[in-house]
Write a protein that holds these residues in place. Sequence first.
Motif, PDB file in Angstrom:
ATOM      1  N   PRO A 170      19.104 -99.792  54.160  1.00 37.03           N
ATOM      2  CA  PRO A 170      17.886 -99.470  53.404  1.00 37.03           C
ATOM      3  C   PRO A 170      16.769 -98.892  54.248  1.00 37.03           C
ATOM      4  CG  PRO A 170      18.712-101.657  52.816  1.00 37.03           C
ATOM      5  CD  PRO A 170      19.498-101.207  53.998  1.00 37.03           C
ATOM      6  N   GLU A 224      22.635 -93.876  47.637  1.00 35.69           N
ATOM      7  CA  GLU A 224      23.015 -92.735  48.469  1.00 35.69           C
ATOM      8  C   GLU A 224      24.048 -91.856  47.773  1.00 35.69           C
ATOM      9  OE1 GLU A 224      23.184 -90.048  51.569  1.00 35.69           O
ATOM     10  OE2 GLU A 224      21.697 -91.561  51.023  1.00 35.69           O
ATOM     11  N   GLY A 256      12.833 -90.415  46.408  1.00 37.73           N
ATOM     12  CA  GLY A 256      13.577 -91.524  46.981  1.00 37.73           C
ATOM     13  C   GLY A 256      13.339 -92.866  46.342  1.00 37.73           C
ATOM     14  N   LYS A 257      12.460 -92.945  45.350  1.00 37.08           N
ATOM     15  CA  LYS A 257      12.158 -94.217  44.722  1.00 37.08           C
ATOM     16  C   LYS A 257      12.452 -94.162  43.223  1.00 37.08           C
ATOM     17  CE  LYS A 257      10.308 -96.341  48.339  1.00 37.08           C
ATOM     18  NZ  LYS A 257      10.830 -97.606  48.897  1.00 37.08           N
ATOM     19  N   ASP A 313      10.966 -88.520  50.135  1.00 36.32           N
ATOM     20  CA  ASP A 313      10.142 -89.640  49.681  1.00 36.32           C
ATOM     21  C   ASP A 313       9.787 -89.502  48.205  1.00 36.32           C
ATOM     22  OD1 ASP A 313      10.169 -90.839  52.113  1.00 36.32           O
ATOM     23  OD2 ASP A 313       8.288 -89.955  52.809  1.00 36.32           O
ATOM     24  N   GLN A 332      16.761 -92.077  54.382  1.00 33.76           N
ATOM     25  CA  GLN A 332      16.107 -92.221  53.093  1.00 33.76           C
ATOM     26  C   GLN A 332      14.601 -91.999  53.172  1.00 33.76           C
ATOM     27  OE1 GLN A 332      17.225 -95.740  51.004  1.00 33.76           O
ATOM     28  NE2 GLN A 332      19.404 -95.438  51.342  1.00 33.76           N
ATOM     29  N   LYS A 333      14.062 -91.906  54.371  1.00 27.73           N
ATOM     30  CA  LYS A 333      12.619 -91.712  54.506  1.00 27.73           C
ATOM     31  C   LYS A 333      12.342 -90.685  55.607  1.00 27.73           C
ATOM     32  CE  LYS A 333      11.523 -96.439  53.094  1.00 27.73           C
ATOM     33  NZ  LYS A 333      10.851 -97.681  53.466  1.00 27.73           N
ATOM     34  N   SER A 336      12.668 -99.440  43.889  1.00 24.83           N
ATOM     35  CA  SER A 336      13.857 -99.499  44.732  1.00 24.83           C
ATOM     36  C   SER A 336      14.352 -98.098  45.069  1.00 24.83           C
ATOM     37  CB  SER A 336      14.966-100.288  44.028  1.00 24.83           C
ATOM     38  OG  SER A 336      15.333 -99.644  42.819  1.00 24.83           O
ATOM     39  N   GLU A 337      15.161 -98.013  46.140  1.00 24.26           N
ATOM     40  CA  GLU A 337      15.681 -96.726  46.567  1.00 24.26           C
ATOM     41  C   GLU A 337      16.766 -96.235  45.611  1.00 24.26           C
ATOM     42  OE1 GLU A 337      14.678 -94.965  49.091  1.00 24.26           O
ATOM     43  OE2 GLU A 337      13.387 -96.369  50.166  1.00 24.26           O
ATOM     44  N   TRP A 338      16.859 -94.925  45.493  1.00 22.20           N
ATOM     45  CA  TRP A 338      17.988 -94.348  44.784  1.00 22.20           C
ATOM     46  C   TRP A 338      19.250 -94.628  45.587  1.00 22.20           C
ATOM     47  CZ3 TRP A 338      17.064 -92.944  40.016  1.00 22.20           C
ATOM     48  CH2 TRP A 338      15.819 -92.408  39.671  1.00 22.20           C
TER      49      TRP A 338
END
Length: 299
Positions: A201, A226, A216-217, A213, A206-207, A222-224
């Motif tokens: 994470p 992968e 990405g949320k 970004d 992811q960032k 929460s993160e999408w």
Amino acid sequence: MAGYFSNHSQSRFLANSTTGSNATTTTTAATAAAATSPVAPAPPPAARPRAPSSKHFSTFVHAPAADEKAQGKDKNASSSPNGASATVHPLRHTWVFWFRQQRAPGNKITNYEEGIKKVSAFGSVESFWSLWTHLNPPSSLLPTTDYLLFHSGVRRPVWEDPLNRDGGKWIVRLRKGIADRLWEDLVLAIVGDQFDGCVEPDNGCQKDGTAKDSAGKQEDGSEWPEICGCTISVRQNEDIISVWTRSDTNAKAKDKIKETIRRALNLPPTTVMEYKSNNDSMQDKSSFRVAPTDRTPLS
């Protein structure tokens, strides 16, 4: 005492009492009783007075039946995805099935998006299987036909989508006749979160930029995932499956995804797996075009 017997029993009782000084009188009384209380018409009147009690009995019988019927509905509802009280097993993400079929040769669709049609979305195990059991397997599809499974955050399953444009895809070419099992295994692996451990994470993948970004949320913060989705393309001489990733910058994550695909599909070590970024696909307008020497079907 005679009141405890039916007319028929009373007649038999009195008829058998033929001894004693009152035999004649008793016989006469029995005959008079028979004359004033006809035996033959007795059953119909006896049935009619029972009608009210029969009505209550019918209600009493149907009451448990209605309860059982309601319980049956509840049981059906608990086993049905559409029931209000259904027991639903939610998936971690919501996914969407898409379908695309190319027109006949010589009359091809010039715009790829023009042929993409949304089938349905699902967010639980029950809704997935209710949809999956109604989809034709790849072996029954005509060339060129595509099945596409993508995360609900992907607005359109194309290279230019915000969640897809910075990523790429792993490609596996299959000989004809083996796509059904491998496609099902791949879909179950993605829906079942078997790729979740491929990217940490807090890694830079992811960032690593403004564009990432902004996309990405999810709404809950929460993160999408992968893995954006997967596709299968039914061709004339081969079938092609691909797994789409959200990032093209993390080599370690790409290798983990590759190995997860190999493990989930139980592919032999000699299987050729190609990777192509979506940026390259946008440049050459092709998802699967690679050097001829690399086009090795799975054997």
